[in-house]
Motif scaffolding. Structure first.
Motif, PDB file in Angstrom:
ATOM      1  N   ALA A   1      53.799  49.794  32.190  1.00  0.00           N
ATOM      2  CA  ALA A   1      53.318  50.690  33.248  1.00  0.00           C
ATOM      3  C   ALA A   1      52.360  49.943  34.178  1.00  0.00           C
ATOM      4  CB  ALA A   1      52.642  51.915  32.637  1.00  0.00           C
TER       5      ALA A   1
ATOM      6  N   ASP B   1      54.598  47.737  36.382  1.00  0.00           N
ATOM      7  CA  ASP B   1      55.392  48.640  37.237  1.00  0.00           C
ATOM      8  C   ASP B   1      54.556  49.171  38.392  1.00  0.00           C
ATOM      9  OD1 ASP B   1      57.563  48.328  35.534  1.00  0.00           O
ATOM     10  OD2 ASP B   1      57.545  50.401  34.818  1.00  0.00           O
ATOM     11  N   ASP B   2      53.376  49.694  38.073  1.00  0.00           N
ATOM     12  CA  ASP B   2      52.523  50.280  39.114  1.00  0.00           C
ATOM     13  C   ASP B   2      52.044  49.222  40.104  1.00  0.00           C
ATOM     14  OD1 ASP B   2      52.870  52.725  37.853  1.00  0.00           O
ATOM     15  OD2 ASP B   2      50.847  52.773  36.982  1.00  0.00           O
ATOM     16  N   TRP B   3      51.741  48.025  39.620  1.00  0.00           N
ATOM     17  CA  TRP B   3      51.327  46.928  40.490  1.00  0.00           C
ATOM     18  C   TRP B   3      52.455  46.558  41.453  1.00  0.00           C
ATOM     19  CZ3 TRP B   3      52.941  41.572  39.697  1.00  0.00           C
ATOM     20  CH2 TRP B   3      52.310  40.669  40.540  1.00  0.00           C
TER      21      TRP B   3
ATOM     22  N   ALA C   1      54.992  48.450  42.300  1.00  0.00           N
ATOM     23  CA  ALA C   1      55.207  49.595  43.197  1.00  0.00           C
ATOM     24  C   ALA C   1      54.185  49.577  44.337  1.00  0.00           C
ATOM     25  CB  ALA C   1      55.131  50.901  42.426  1.00  0.00           C
TER      26      ALA C   1
ATOM     27  N   GLY D   1      61.319  52.201  37.239  1.00  0.00           N
ATOM     28  CA  GLY D   1      60.618  52.851  38.343  1.00  0.00           C
ATOM     29  C   GLY D   1      61.461  52.807  39.604  1.00  0.00           C
TER      30      GLY D   1
ATOM     31  N   TYR E   1      57.343  57.069  44.973  1.00  0.00           N
ATOM     32  CA  TYR E   1      57.460  56.302  43.732  1.00  0.00           C
ATOM     33  C   TYR E   1      57.625  57.236  42.546  1.00  0.00           C
ATOM     34  CZ  TYR E   1      55.963  53.329  39.808  1.00  0.00           C
ATOM     35  OH  TYR E   1      55.880  52.648  38.609  1.00  0.00           O
TER      36      TYR E   1
ATOM     37  N   PRO F   1      57.760  56.685  38.617  1.00  0.00           N
ATOM     38  CA  PRO F   1      57.682  55.717  37.530  1.00  0.00           C
ATOM     39  C   PRO F   1      58.748  55.993  36.450  1.00  0.00           C
ATOM     40  CG  PRO F   1      55.669  57.071  37.648  1.00  0.00           C
ATOM     41  CD  PRO F   1      56.592  57.535  38.727  1.00  0.00           C
TER      42      PRO F   1
END
Length: 193
Positions: free
Chosen positions: A129, A132-134, A136, A177, A188, A190
Motif C-alpha cells: 500500500a 502503491d500510494d506513492w 499513484a 491500484g 484513484y 487502491p
C-alpha cells in the motif's frame, strides 16, 4: 554509495513494482509529454542508459523518447517514501496503429529489498500500500501536465488494464491500484481484492 543506491545491486534480480500508464496516443510527442511529467513528478535524479553500470561510470543521457528507443530503458535514482535513495527506471511499449503506447515507471524488487520496503506477505501476489500510494501520487502529479488514458500501480502491472475496457469507471474489485480519468479528474482506486 550504499547498496540501496547501487544500480548493479538493484537491477540484479526480480521483477518490477510499477506505475503502468496507457498514454492514449502512439505519437512521440504524447509519449514524451508523459515521460517528462513522470520523471519530474517522481523527482528522479539523473538519467542513464545502462542499469549494469553505476551512474559515475557512464554519461548522462537526455530523458527523451529517442533515448528510450536507443537504450530500451532509462534509469535514475528516486527517493522512496521510506527516505531511501533507490534505483528506478522507465520503459515504453509502443502500441502501433491500433492501440495506445504504454509508459512503465518502475522500481526493481531488489531496490525495494535493499531499502527494507515490504511488498510481499506470503500471499500469491506482491502488494505494498505504501508503494502503491506513492506511485499513484506520482501519476496524479504527472496527469496535471500530461493527461493520459488510464494507469495501474502494483507489481508488474503494465498492460493489465486498458481505458476502453474501464470506460471511465473504477472496478469494484481491484487486484491492483487503478487510476482512471473522468471529466478531467484522475480518480484513484487502491487495490482491494
Amino acid at each position: 554509495m550504499t547498496h540501496a543506491a547501487s544500480f548493479r545491486h538493484q537491477f540484479r534480480y526480480g521483477g518490477f513494482y510499477e506505475l503502468g500508464i496507457e498514454v492514449g496516443s502512439t505519437d512521440d510527442a504524447g509519449l514524451q509529454a508523459v515521460l517528462s511529467a513522470v520523471w519530474a513528478a517522481a523527482g528522479v535524479q539523473g538519467c542513464y542508459g545502462h542499469g549494469d553500470r553505476e551512474p559515475e561510470e557512464q554519461e548522462a543521457v537526455p530523458c527523451t523518447v529517442a533515448s528510450l528507443q536507443e537504450f530500451g530503458h532509462l534509469h535514475g535514482r528516486v527517493r522512496l517514501p521510506s527516505g531511501d535513495l533507490a534505483a528506478c527506471g522507465v520503459m515504453a511499449v509502443r502500441g502501433g496503429d491500433d492501440s495506445s503506447d504504454w509508459l512503465d515507471f518502475y522500481v526493481p524488487d531488489s531496490a525495494l529489498d535493499a531499502a527494507g520496503v515490504s511488498y510481499w506477505d506470503g500471499r500469491s501476489f506482491y502488494r505494498s500500500a505504501l508503494i502503491d500510494d506513492w506511485l499513484a501520487g506520482i501519476a496524479a502529479e504527472a496527469f496535471r501536465s500530461a493527461p493520459f488514458s488510464c494507469a495501474a500501480v502494483g507489481w508488474e502491472v503494465s498492460g493489465c488494464i486498458d481505458a476502453a475496457s474501464l470506460a471511465g469507471e473504477l472496478p469494484e474489485k481491484r487486484g491492483v491500484g487503478y487510476l482512471v480519468p473522468r471529466d478531467g479528474v484522475l480518480r484513484y482506486g487502491p487495490a482491494n481484492d
